[in-house]
Design a protein around this motif. Structure first.
Motif, PDB file in Angstrom:
ATOM      1  N   THR A 262      -3.001  14.179   4.232  1.00  0.00           N
ATOM      2  CA  THR A 262      -1.913  14.212   5.208  1.00  0.00           C
ATOM      3  C   THR A 262      -2.451  14.231   6.635  1.00  0.00           C
ATOM      4  N   TYR A 263      -1.509  14.249   7.585  1.00  0.00           N
ATOM      5  CA  TYR A 263      -1.867  14.369   8.998  1.00  0.00           C
ATOM      6  C   TYR A 263      -1.658  15.790   9.515  1.00  0.00           C
ATOM      7  N   GLY A 264      -1.638  16.752   8.606  1.00  0.00           N
ATOM      8  CA  GLY A 264      -1.619  18.141   9.030  1.00  0.00           C
ATOM      9  C   GLY A 264      -0.278  18.820   8.878  1.00  0.00           C
ATOM     10  N   GLU A 265      -0.133  19.946   9.574  1.00  0.00           N
ATOM     11  CA  GLU A 265       0.998  20.848   9.350  1.00  0.00           C
ATOM     12  C   GLU A 265       2.159  20.634  10.307  1.00  0.00           C
ATOM     13  N   ASP A 266       1.992  19.811  11.328  1.00  0.00           N
ATOM     14  CA  ASP A 266       3.014  19.694  12.361  1.00  0.00           C
ATOM     15  C   ASP A 266       3.873  18.452  12.184  1.00  0.00           C
ATOM     16  N   PRO A 267       5.196  18.584  12.214  1.00  0.00           N
ATOM     17  CA  PRO A 267       6.071  17.414  12.025  1.00  0.00           C
ATOM     18  C   PRO A 267       5.925  16.347  13.107  1.00  0.00           C
ATOM     19  N   PHE A 268       5.757  16.770  14.370  1.00  0.00           N
ATOM     20  CA  PHE A 268       5.654  15.792  15.452  1.00  0.00           C
ATOM     21  C   PHE A 268       4.342  15.022  15.376  1.00  0.00           C
ATOM     22  N   LEU A 269       3.228  15.726  15.206  1.00  0.00           N
ATOM     23  CA  LEU A 269       1.933  15.048  15.082  1.00  0.00           C
ATOM     24  C   LEU A 269       1.948  14.096  13.896  1.00  0.00           C
TER      25      LEU A 269
ATOM     26  N   HIS B 218       5.226  11.598   0.181  1.00  0.00           N
ATOM     27  CA  HIS B 218       6.049  11.565  -1.029  1.00  0.00           C
ATOM     28  C   HIS B 218       7.380  12.175  -0.621  1.00  0.00           C
ATOM     29  N   TYR B 219       8.412  11.365  -0.644  1.00  0.00           N
ATOM     30  CA  TYR B 219       9.717  11.732  -0.105  1.00  0.00           C
ATOM     31  C   TYR B 219      10.410  12.727  -1.020  1.00  0.00           C
ATOM     32  N   ALA B 220      10.737  13.968  -0.486  1.00  0.00           N
ATOM     33  CA  ALA B 220      10.474  14.352   0.889  1.00  0.00           C
ATOM     34  C   ALA B 220       9.921  15.765   0.961  1.00  0.00           C
ATOM     35  N   VAL B 221      10.121  16.573  -0.041  1.00  0.00           N
ATOM     36  CA  VAL B 221       9.688  17.971   0.010  1.00  0.00           C
ATOM     37  C   VAL B 221       8.645  18.152  -1.078  1.00  0.00           C
TER      38      VAL B 221
ATOM     39  N   TYR C 175       0.836  -1.201   0.000  1.00  0.00           N
ATOM     40  CA  TYR C 175       0.000   0.000   0.000  1.00  0.00           C
ATOM     41  C   TYR C 175       0.867   1.246   0.000  1.00  0.00           C
ATOM     42  N   TRP C 176       0.544   2.187  -0.871  1.00  0.00           N
ATOM     43  CA  TRP C 176       1.325   3.418  -0.978  1.00  0.00           C
ATOM     44  C   TRP C 176       0.707   4.492  -0.086  1.00  0.00           C
ATOM     45  N   THR C 177       0.812   4.220   1.188  1.00  0.00           N
ATOM     46  CA  THR C 177       0.292   5.053   2.264  1.00  0.00           C
ATOM     47  C   THR C 177       1.174   4.793   3.492  1.00  0.00           C
ATOM     48  N   PRO C 178       1.424   5.754   4.372  1.00  0.00           N
ATOM     49  CA  PRO C 178       0.740   7.028   4.543  1.00  0.00           C
ATOM     50  C   PRO C 178       1.411   8.186   3.807  1.00  0.00           C
ATOM     51  N   ASN C 179       0.612   9.207   3.537  1.00  0.00           N
ATOM     52  CA  ASN C 179       1.115  10.462   2.993  1.00  0.00           C
ATOM     53  C   ASN C 179       1.529  11.324   4.183  1.00  0.00           C
ATOM     54  N   ILE C 180       2.829  11.445   4.402  1.00  0.00           N
ATOM     55  CA  ILE C 180       3.317  12.190   5.574  1.00  0.00           C
ATOM     56  C   ILE C 180       4.002  13.488   5.160  1.00  0.00           C
TER      57      ILE C 180
END
Length: 876
Positions: free
Chosen positions: A160-167, A195-198, A141-146
């Motif tokens: 995505t899981y939002g704007e915060d790197p830690f979350l 999608h690695y990475a930027v 599976y091509w997930t998660p989108n981080i």
């Protein structure tokens, strides 16, 4: 005695040798022997392949190798919020951004575990039905989108899981561990960090864009989640992005692929290109002259799989040209087969517990219950003046208004599967209030316009060759070439398939075309408007003349054509449809366009006890590389973060009735609602909440569930708060670097009860590179049981170093009965206290660190009300 012992040992050795011989006789090749190590089996298998066979295995649709008994396999599959795009019915959870709003790693891990089970059931079922080599039935599976959701205009931020790197890192880690399982030998499924990475838009430029962030931003913002998943979560795969990074395509980046991923992080899993990304090397980025040089460079940078194209076929020539060696290709092929062996694909089903997963897990009761749980958890109560919510269930009349009120498409988000049942907001409210409350529904507008097509039933006026309905012809190519493989009569044009689902006969819903022909006989003089809507492309003809052209791979949505009519006259209608990968749907409807009179609508609902406006936006407008002809949207992205004006205009009229108006907002990204936030008493952000969205919305509106969701992104006041979309600097972006006043802060979310924080325990001093324990007491001081998301932020200033305003470093979702207290403990890791230098290196530095704990970010108001508490630790 010694002689007896020697004879015994000799017999043992002879027996062992005999057993080994029997085992070898059992298998034709060593790679088939499950008693051997995976490395030994992979090495044996790859050693038996020709160069051409190796290269073919590096395409996402890897062909069978019949002479060795290797079945075909398609690596392409998705499981963003439930198994996606599969031809089978599955459980659909809230969109990823909604799951992030739960701030609950336990729930997310459980969701991933359930999704992996359903994926296993689908894979097993596909084998039984002879479909194992098809797309969207595999276990990779091509997930998660981080990716970091750095700008709310990005249409794919919903994934995505939002704007915060830690979350993002913590939720991503939970997802990977849930999906991949805890079996010591086998993977339940293989996750892939992408999608690695930027990578975070703009969508229309993603194939040519060159991201050039500073080393500080790279290591402070863009890389932490990937590092967490690779180093600590043991993610099986990584997907490299379309765009370039500092002048090199991401899939061929020296810095990202070789230096960081393979060398620093010691990643040994597989890397897939994003689909069609290898072609971008020579077609769009223009960094390589041809497919051979692009493919060789990508493989030498560790990109093992070419998705979507056949560029890697040129690797055979690249070896002959001396651009790459066969030994280098072997490295990639071994990585790929290692994943397949770890998934148990070459072992007897009896040895692999997951291979025995039954079809009964699909949409099972626990899975559906968890989808509802997460939908409830995702709801964010943004505003609730004068306790407008919860509503009473014994209302005499309630009006449900708006473009998302009864929209089953919106609640599913993108990258979704299809469940057997979808509950819209309207349906959820009707079910909640029961038969004694009158529920009136008005769609009122589209997302951006006050003009609607009022549909008419024209089925009795459609016929072809003397037969009622429509003649449907299906072609197993994308050009409508040759004879149709099937022709049949259909009642109308209204079809929807998941990719790979059977369309007709043996034809699957992938890369096909269809032609629908019928005669429409007008029943009056005047006009009638035909609306055609399709996923992907379509054309509409009247009497042989083309009137609508949306023949494209992109998602075009609906277009209309107004036909002047004469009573009794017959018009030949024809719709041609193109399916070019992805979802498949085509529909033709008819009616008359009419502008909604908002004042008349308000007059119709003014006697309601409450008005629920369900608006916002939809995955029909925001998403991946889409063609959208609506103001405020472009290519899947948004050109403005403002709520479409037509919705604000309508809410102004509804508010003027004097009745309480509740705004339920569906969205995958932050929407600016300055007027609504000032004037509408209650606002609930409902995201795209999955199959049970309507039930969860109703539970919150009527108080059967106390909301506790938190925003995983900042809701800004206006477009003026945003830096240029294409600027990848984090300056002025997200709560960590935004110096303005947001409309709603990251971490914000209200409750129907209240909480107090006290007894914060923070050590006065600590070593700069050691863990730190923080404790706090949380008390439910309100009159209702509820959940609270306890958030820990750090803040520090260090001379000569750039630091965030504050940064989330801990969170826990807890449940408290009214009057109950709990002590919550956080264990801060050494890396949570580091400072990132300009060169990107992490430094353990001495100095004071301020620690804030509460139900939101700290500010003067929350400190005064004891909703946050603060302490300081001196690092030495």
């Amino acid at each position: 005695m010694k002689r007896v012992l020697s004879l015994f040992l000799m017999s043992v050795l002879i027996g062992a040798a005999s057993f080994t011989l029997k085992q070898e006789e059992k298998y034709k090749y060593p790679f088939q022997n499950p008693e051997l190590s995976i490395d030994a089996r992979v090495n044996d298998l790859v050693s038996r392949l020709t160069l051409e066979e190796k290269v073919a295995q590096m395409l996402n649709a890897a062909p069978a190798i019949d002479r060795l008994g290797i079945p075909s396999y398609d690596w392409w599959n998705e499981v963003l919020h439930g198994v996606a795009r599969t031809p089978y019915k599955v459980t659909v959870y809230p969109q990823a951004i909604g799951m992030a709003a739960t701030f609950d790693t336990i729930s997310l891990k459980q969701m991933a575990d359930f999704s992996a089970l359903e994926g296993r059931a689908i894979y097993n079922k596909a084998i039984e039905e002879g479909k194992s080599g098809q797309r969207y039935v595999g276990l990779t599976y091509w997930t998660p989108n981080i990716n970091i959701f750095r700008d709310p205009r990005w249409g794919r931020g919903q994934e995505t899981y939002g704007e915060d790197p830690f979350l993002t890192a913590m939720l991503g880690r939970a997802f990977v561990r849930g999906l991949q399982g805890d079996d010591p030998k086998y993977l339940k499924a293989a996750a892939c960090a992408k999608h690695y990475a930027v990578h975070s838009g703009p969508e229309p430029e993603r194939h040519v864009f060159n991201a050039t962030p500073s080393n500080y931003d790279l290591w402070d913002t863009y890389l932490p989640a990937f590092e967490e998943l690779v180093v600590n979560a043991d993610v099986a795969g990584v997907m490299c992005a379309y765009n370039a990074f500092r002048g090199e395509p991401c899939c061929g980046s020296d810095v990202l692929m070789n230096d960081i991923l393979r060398n620093q992080w010691q990643f040994t899993g597989y890397v897939t290109s994003d689909c069609w990304a290898i072609d971008d090397f020579f077609k769009n980025h223009k960094t390589h002259p041809d497919a051979a040089s692009a493919s060789a460079d990508a493989v030498m940078h560790g990109t093992d799989l070419d998705c979507g194209t056949d560029a890697y076929k040129a690797l055979v020539q690249a070896v002959k040209n001396g651009q790459i060696t066969e030994r280098q290709i072997d490295v990639s092929v071994k990585r790929l087969f290692t994943i397949r062996f770890r998934l148990g694909m070459f072992d007897p089903a009896a040895m692999v517990a997951y291979a025995q997963t039954p079809s009964s897990v699909l949409e099972s009761a626990p899975h559906q219950a968890h989808s509802l749980k997460m939908a409830r958890q995702s709801m964010v109560l943004l505003k609730n003046d004068k306790n407008t919510l919860p509503l009473r269930k014994n209302l005499k009349k309630i009006a449900v208004v708006g473009p998302n009120a009864d929209n089953p498409i919106a609640v599913l988000g993108n990258y979704n599967g299809l469940p057997s049942e979808i509950v819209t907001a309207l349906e959820g409210i009707r079910e909640k209030v029961g038969p004694n409350t009158e529920v009136v529904y008005e769609r009122a507008s589209t997302f951006t316009k006050d003009t609607l097509l009022v549909y008419s039933d024209i089925s009795k006026r459609l016929s072809i060759d003397g037969k009622p309905g429509v003649k449907a012809e299906y072609f197993d190519n994308k050009e409508l070439k040759g004879q149709p493989i099937a022709t049949r009569q259909e009642a109308g044009i209204s079809n929807a398939w998941q990719e790979g689902e059977t369309v007709v006969g043996n034809m699957k819903a992938y890369d096909f075309t269809a032609r629908y022909t019928t005669d429409y006989t007008a029943d009056k003089d005047g006009t009638i408007t035909f609306e055609v809507e399709g996923d992907d492309g379509y054309r509409f003809f009247v009497d042989g003349k083309q009137q609508l052209d949306a023949w494209s791979r992109n998602r075009w949505g609906a277009k209309t054509y107004k036909l002047p009519t004469e009573k009794g006259k017959t018009y030949r209608l024809m719709v041609e449809y193109l399916q070019d990968g992805g979802k498949a749907s085509i529909a033709m409807r008819a009616g008359n366009l009419a502008r909604t009179d908002f004042k008349a609508l308000a007059n119709r609902v003014k006697d309601a006890d409450a008005i629920v406006f369900v608006g916002g936006i939809s995955p029909q407008l925001e998403g991946e590389e889409m063609k959208v002809d609506e103001p405020g949207f472009e290519g899947g992205d948004r050109t403005t973060i403002m709520l479409p004006q037509v919705q604000t205009d309508l809410m102004k009229v509804l508010k003027a009735t004097g009745k309480p108006v509740v705004f339920v907002m569906m969205t995958g990204s932050a929407i600016a609602t300055p007027w609504e936030s000032e004037n509408i008493p209650a606002i609930v952000n409902a995201w795209y909440a999955g199959q049970s969205a309507g039930t969860a919305i109703a539970d919150v509106l009527f108080g059967d569930y106390n909301p506790a969701g938190r925003l995983p992104v900042t809701f800004y006041k206006s477009d003026k708060d945003l830096p240029p979309f294409s600027d990848y600097s984090m300056e002025g972006r997200t709560y960590r670097y935004f110096n303005g006043q947001p409309l709603y802060s990251f971490g914000h979310g209200l409750s129907y009860t209240t909480f107090k924080y006290d007894q914060l325990a923070v050590p006065a001093t600590a070593k700069a590179n050691s863990p730190i324990t923080v404790r706090v007491r949380v008390t439910n001081t309100g009159k209702m049981d509820g959940e609270e998301v306890v958030q820990l932020y750090t803040s520090r200033e260090v001379a000569g170093y750039k630091t965030p305003i504050r940064a989330l470093k801990g969170f826990q979702r807890i449940s408290l009965k009214k009057g109950e207290s709990k002590v919550v403990t956080f264990q801060l890791r050494p890396q949570d206290m580091t400072v990132i230098a300009e060169d990107g290196t992490a430094k353990h530095l001495s100095g004071n660190v301020q620690i804030s704990v509460g139900g939101s970010q700290p500010d003067a108001k929350t400190k005064k009300s004891k909703k946050t508490v603060e302490g300081t630790v001196a690092l030495q």
